[in-house]
Design an enzyme around this catalytic site. Sequence first.
Site, PDB file in Angstrom:
ATOM      1  N   GLY A 130       0.844  -1.194   0.000  1.00  0.00           N
ATOM      2  CA  GLY A 130       0.000   0.000   0.000  1.00  0.00           C
ATOM      3  C   GLY A 130       0.872   1.234   0.000  1.00  0.00           C
ATOM      4  O   GLY A 130       2.069   1.159   0.328  1.00  0.00           O
TER       5      GLY A 130
ATOM      6  N   GLN B 214       2.799   9.920   1.946  1.00  0.00           N
ATOM      7  CA  GLN B 214       4.162   9.363   1.999  1.00  0.00           C
ATOM      8  C   GLN B 214       5.045   9.873   0.865  1.00  0.00           C
ATOM      9  O   GLN B 214       6.265   9.797   0.958  1.00  0.00           O
ATOM     10  CB  GLN B 214       4.107   7.835   1.952  1.00  0.00           C
ATOM     11  CG  GLN B 214       3.489   7.230   3.198  1.00  0.00           C
ATOM     12  CD  GLN B 214       3.393   5.732   3.080  1.00  0.00           C
ATOM     13  OE1 GLN B 214       2.432   5.225   2.496  1.00  0.00           O
ATOM     14  NE2 GLN B 214       4.366   5.008   3.599  1.00  0.00           N
TER      15      GLN B 214
ATOM     16  N   CYS C  50       6.032  -0.350   7.503  1.00  0.00           N
ATOM     17  CA  CYS C  50       5.661   0.856   6.751  1.00  0.00           C
ATOM     18  C   CYS C  50       6.855   1.287   5.914  1.00  0.00           C
ATOM     19  O   CYS C  50       7.983   1.308   6.406  1.00  0.00           O
ATOM     20  CB  CYS C  50       5.275   1.982   7.717  1.00  0.00           C
ATOM     21  SG  CYS C  50       4.765   3.505   6.888  1.00  0.00           S
ATOM     22  N   LEU C  51       6.588   1.649   4.682  1.00  0.00           N
ATOM     23  CA  LEU C  51       7.676   2.097   3.796  1.00  0.00           C
ATOM     24  C   LEU C  51       8.316   3.385   4.318  1.00  0.00           C
ATOM     25  O   LEU C  51       9.454   3.684   3.969  1.00  0.00           O
ATOM     26  CB  LEU C  51       7.151   2.296   2.369  1.00  0.00           C
ATOM     27  CG  LEU C  51       6.665   1.009   1.682  1.00  0.00           C
ATOM     28  CD1 LEU C  51       6.009   1.335   0.347  1.00  0.00           C
ATOM     29  CD2 LEU C  51       7.809   0.022   1.496  1.00  0.00           C
TER      30      LEU C  51
ATOM     31  N   HIS D 158      -4.294   1.341   7.917  1.00  0.00           N
ATOM     32  CA  HIS D 158      -2.935   1.902   7.961  1.00  0.00           C
ATOM     33  C   HIS D 158      -2.820   3.085   6.986  1.00  0.00           C
ATOM     34  O   HIS D 158      -2.273   4.133   7.342  1.00  0.00           O
ATOM     35  CB  HIS D 158      -1.957   0.765   7.613  1.00  0.00           C
ATOM     36  CG  HIS D 158      -0.523   1.141   7.485  1.00  0.00           C
ATOM     37  ND1 HIS D 158       0.452   0.632   8.328  1.00  0.00           N
ATOM     38  CD2 HIS D 158       0.137   1.936   6.597  1.00  0.00           C
ATOM     39  CE1 HIS D 158       1.636   1.121   7.957  1.00  0.00           C
ATOM     40  NE2 HIS D 158       1.464   1.910   6.917  1.00  0.00           N
ATOM     41  N   GLU D 159      -3.344   2.909   5.770  1.00  0.00           N
ATOM     42  CA  GLU D 159      -3.238   3.982   4.760  1.00  0.00           C
ATOM     43  C   GLU D 159      -4.102   5.189   5.130  1.00  0.00           C
ATOM     44  O   GLU D 159      -3.692   6.336   4.945  1.00  0.00           O
ATOM     45  CB  GLU D 159      -3.647   3.472   3.374  1.00  0.00           C
ATOM     46  CG  GLU D 159      -2.860   2.280   2.843  1.00  0.00           C
ATOM     47  CD  GLU D 159      -1.367   2.399   2.958  1.00  0.00           C
ATOM     48  OE1 GLU D 159      -0.839   3.523   3.068  1.00  0.00           O
ATOM     49  OE2 GLU D 159      -0.708   1.341   2.968  1.00  0.00           O
TER      50      GLU D 159
ATOM     51  N   HIS E 187      -2.337   7.369   7.470  1.00  0.00           N
ATOM     52  CA  HIS E 187      -1.371   8.274   6.825  1.00  0.00           C
ATOM     53  C   HIS E 187      -2.058   9.552   6.351  1.00  0.00           C
ATOM     54  O   HIS E 187      -1.507  10.653   6.501  1.00  0.00           O
ATOM     55  CB  HIS E 187      -0.724   7.602   5.613  1.00  0.00           C
ATOM     56  CG  HIS E 187       0.432   6.698   5.921  1.00  0.00           C
ATOM     57  ND1 HIS E 187       1.563   7.121   6.576  1.00  0.00           N
ATOM     58  CD2 HIS E 187       0.639   5.389   5.627  1.00  0.00           C
ATOM     59  CE1 HIS E 187       2.412   6.107   6.673  1.00  0.00           C
ATOM     60  NE2 HIS E 187       1.882   5.036   6.117  1.00  0.00           N
TER      61      HIS E 187
HETATM   62  O1  GNR Z   1       4.092  -2.591   2.541  1.00  0.00           O
HETATM   63  C1  GNR Z   1       3.480  -2.463   3.601  1.00  0.00           C
HETATM   64  N1  GNR Z   1       3.241  -3.555   4.354  1.00  0.00           N
HETATM   65  C2  GNR Z   1       2.393  -3.562   5.440  1.00  0.00           C
HETATM   66  C3  GNR Z   1       2.430  -4.673   6.277  1.00  0.00           C
HETATM   67  C4  GNR Z   1       1.599  -4.745   7.358  1.00  0.00           C
HETATM   68  C5  GNR Z   1       0.699  -3.725   7.612  1.00  0.00           C
HETATM   69  C6  GNR Z   1       0.667  -2.612   6.797  1.00  0.00           C
HETATM   70  C7  GNR Z   1       1.495  -2.535   5.711  1.00  0.00           C
HETATM   71  S1  GNR Z   1       1.407  -1.155   4.659  1.00  0.00           S
HETATM   72  C8  GNR Z   1       3.047  -1.123   4.057  1.00  0.00           C
HETATM   73  C9  GNR Z   1       3.200  -0.058   2.992  1.00  0.00           C
HETATM   74  C10 GNR Z   1       3.013   1.306   3.623  1.00  0.00           C
HETATM   75  O2  GNR Z   1       3.811   1.834   4.337  1.00  0.00           O
HETATM   76  N2  GNR Z   1       1.862   1.879   3.417  1.00  0.00           N
HETATM   77  O3  GNR Z   1       1.595   3.053   3.998  1.00  0.00           O
HETATM   78 NI    NI Z   2       2.761   3.117   5.780  1.00  0.00          NI
END
Ligand code: GNR
Ligand code: NI
Length: 173
Positions: free
Chosen positions: A46, A51, A92-93, A134-135, A138
């Site tokens: 995601g 980001q 998270c990236l 999660h997104e 952000h």
């Molecule tokens: O790549 C991602 N893996 C992930 C693994 C577990 C829970 C959430 C994520 S999202 C993350 C990519 C990201 O940072 N999205 O904002």
């Molecule tokens: Ni993230």
Amino acid sequence: MALLTILTWPDPRLKTVAAPVRKFDARLATLAADMAQTMYAAPGIGLAATQVNVHERLVVIDISEQKNDLRILVNPEIIWKSEAKFIYEEGCLSVPEIYDEIERAEQIKVRAQDVKGEFYTFDAEGLLAVCVQHELDHLLGKVFVEYLSPLKQSRIKTKLKKKIARGDLQTVR
Ligand code: GNR
Ligand code: NI
């Protein structure tokens, strides 16, 4: 298509609250395509516009193994959350190589628009529900590590600073 640069926590720009998308034009379609390319290259499941330092309500998600199930969520809203919770080890990236368990709703209903502005809804559970929550965090300026204790957060900051000092991380300024 273009690869976009991903901000690293605790960059203050990650705290920006995204504004709704108003124009469903070619620029939006290009941004969504560039975000998808950036997510696949990372690789991640995601990516929120926040980001890549674009403060608009736009998210791309693909949790499929084969990376052939791209979802583009414009102006997404969670319209229902289950009482039941689900604990998942998140990453998270924007917080590279850090993983920890976060509790979220197990099931959700989501309403969003596509790049043309058409509204659609879908149900999500498990990993997809985790990723959507999660997104959407952000887009509200919240990164998953901010649910962790202050002690864990300061340890994570120290680790990321060391990685940057070693040149292990591509950093953005
Ligand atoms: O790549 C991602 N893996 C992930 C693994 C577990 C829970 C959430 C994520 S999202 C993350 C990519 C990201 O940072 N999205 O904002
Ligand atoms: Ni993230």
